[in-house]
Design a protein around this motif. Structure first.
Motif, mmCIF file in Angstrom:
data_model
loop_
_atom_site.group_PDB
_atom_site.id
_atom_site.type_symbol
_atom_site.label_atom_id
_atom_site.label_comp_id
_atom_site.label_asym_id
_atom_site.label_seq_id
_atom_site.Cartn_x
_atom_site.Cartn_y
_atom_site.Cartn_z
ATOM 1 N N GLY A 195 3.119 -5.275 -8.776
ATOM 2 C CA GLY A 195 1.916 -5.710 -8.136
ATOM 3 C C GLY A 195 0.880 -4.788 -7.794
ATOM 4 N N HIS A 196 1.319 -3.524 -7.801
ATOM 5 C CA HIS A 196 0.344 -2.156 -7.416
ATOM 6 C C HIS A 196 -0.461 -1.958 -8.652
ATOM 7 N N GLU A 197 -1.456 -2.895 -8.869
ATOM 8 C CA GLU A 197 -2.425 -2.532 -10.075
ATOM 9 C C GLU A 197 -3.460 -1.668 -9.961
ATOM 10 N N VAL A 198 -3.921 -1.290 -8.638
ATOM 11 C CA VAL A 198 -4.799 -0.148 -8.218
ATOM 12 C C VAL A 198 -4.090 1.013 -7.987
ATOM 13 N N GLY A 199 -4.711 2.089 -8.792
ATOM 14 C CA GLY A 199 -4.008 3.468 -8.742
ATOM 15 C C GLY A 199 -5.136 4.594 -8.715
ATOM 16 N N LEU B 184 0.960 -1.249 -0.029
ATOM 17 C CA LEU B 184 -0.072 0.056 -0.114
ATOM 18 C C LEU B 184 0.838 1.143 0.096
ATOM 19 N N ASN B 185 0.781 2.196 -1.015
ATOM 20 C CA ASN B 185 1.407 3.426 -0.859
ATOM 21 C C ASN B 185 0.353 4.711 -1.121
ATOM 22 N N TYR B 186 0.846 5.674 -0.548
ATOM 23 C CA TYR B 186 -0.007 6.855 -0.382
ATOM 24 C C TYR B 186 1.164 7.947 -0.476
ATOM 25 N N LEU B 187 0.975 8.906 -1.452
ATOM 26 C CA LEU B 187 1.964 10.079 -1.778
ATOM 27 C C LEU B 187 1.109 11.347 -1.557
ATOM 28 N N VAL C 25 -2.891 13.910 -4.055
ATOM 29 C CA VAL C 25 -2.318 12.997 -3.188
ATOM 30 C C VAL C 25 -2.616 11.560 -4.286
ATOM 31 N N LEU C 26 -1.897 10.576 -4.248
ATOM 32 C CA LEU C 26 -1.787 9.552 -5.193
ATOM 33 C C LEU C 26 -1.611 8.479 -4.456
ATOM 34 N N GLY C 27 -2.685 7.272 -4.687
ATOM 35 C CA GLY C 27 -2.364 6.075 -3.869
ATOM 36 C C GLY C 27 -2.115 4.863 -4.964
ATOM 37 N N SER C 28 -1.452 3.864 -4.511
ATOM 38 C CA SER C 28 -1.414 2.602 -5.388
ATOM 39 C C SER C 28 -1.411 1.625 -4.416
ATOM 40 N N ALA C 29 -1.732 0.464 -4.697
ATOM 41 C CA ALA C 29 -1.920 -0.653 -3.811
ATOM 42 C C ALA C 29 -2.100 -2.158 -4.755
ATOM 43 N N ILE C 30 -1.683 -3.177 -4.171
ATOM 44 C CA ILE C 30 -1.924 -4.554 -4.470
ATOM 45 C C ILE C 30 -3.328 -4.667 -4.245
ATOM 46 N N PRO C 31 -4.211 -5.398 -5.284
ATOM 47 C CA PRO C 31 -5.747 -5.275 -5.185
ATOM 48 C C PRO C 31 -6.022 -6.144 -3.751
#
Length: 249
Positions: A162-166, A142-145, A208-214
């Motif tokens: 693996g961070h297919e969600v953004g 999980l990333n959040y910038l 803000v930008l978020g990305s994550a593994i589903p």
């Protein structure tokens, strides 16, 4: 974004609220419950004071973060008060917890802006980006910038494996990528691990930008709770009633 709407596509990101208001509004936030999620509060402009007893007290401003893991059930909403700034902007994000954490013990963590690492124009609010890890005790994948670009400045988010969600949400200014985005817009990206190139408009941009593994589970949600199963939801809601404060009875 709501759990029953865009949250179904962007899970584990399930809810996003954007506030642009006079600081005095912080005095009127109602105490309310959560379970099964973590909430992440970040302030792109202005500041708020916070006081959560043993969990800490101070001022949250640009680059600082409140990470609140609701887990098995909490009540919150009384931790913030107006800060020195007359106005503030804030994003509050809900993140669905992994099954092994959705009924864990609740915790708060306040990370001051001086402790969030910077990577170029980005501050790492949650997660790890290009070898820099946020102190926020989030789960892996999980990333959040929080990012601020000067007028005309370009930047590329190098999506982790693996961070297919953004997605991203714009607080100030404008951005161009495959299309133009302005303040108040939220954009969900196609499911991909491709890099995301962005360029700020003539007034710059803060976003803000978020990305994550589903998230691998279907969402089961109550009024303020999101879980991976009906059984877990019932446990969370039972705990919420058990610890209901007198002021909310």
């Amino acid at each position: 974004m709501s759990p029953s709407g865009l949250g179904q596509y962007l899970k584990p990101f399930v809810f996003l609220d954007f506030v642009d208001a006079d600081a005095a509004i912080a005095r009127g936030i109602n105490v309310h419950p959560h379970s099964g999620i973590a909430t992440v509060t970040v302030i792109p402009e202005g500041n708020l004071q916070f006081d959560k007893g043993e969990w800490g007290a101070g001022v949250l401003d640009y680059g600082g973060v409140e990470w609140m893991r609701a887990g098995s059930g909490i009540w919150h909403g009384d931790e913030f008060q107006p800060g020195p700034a007359e106005r503030f902007k804030a994003f509050q994000l809900w993140v669905a917890l992994p099954a092994e954490l959705e009924l864990s013990s609740p915790e708060w963590q306040f990370v001051p802006s001086t402790e969030t690492p910077g990577v170029g124009p980005a501050r790492v609010i949650v997660g790890t980006y290009q070898g820099h890890r946020s102190p926020a005790r989030s789960f892996e994948g999980l990333n959040y910038l929080l990012v601020t670009l000067a007028p005309g400045e370009g930047w590329i988010y190098e999506t982790p494996p693996g961070h297919e969600v953004g997605w991203l949400g714009v607080s100030h200014g404008s951005l161009s990528g495959n299309e133009a985005f302005v303040a108040g817009d939220m954009i969900a990206f196609d499911k991909s691990t491709a890099p995301i190139p962005l360029t700020a408009g003539p007034d710059g941009a803060t976003f803000v930008l978020g990305s994550a593994i589903p998230h691998p589970h279907e969402l089961v949600f109550g009024h303020y709770s999101v879980h991976t199963s009906q059984e877990a939801l019932e446990k969370g809601e039972a705990r919420i009633e058990e610890i209901r404060p007198h002021s909310a009875r």
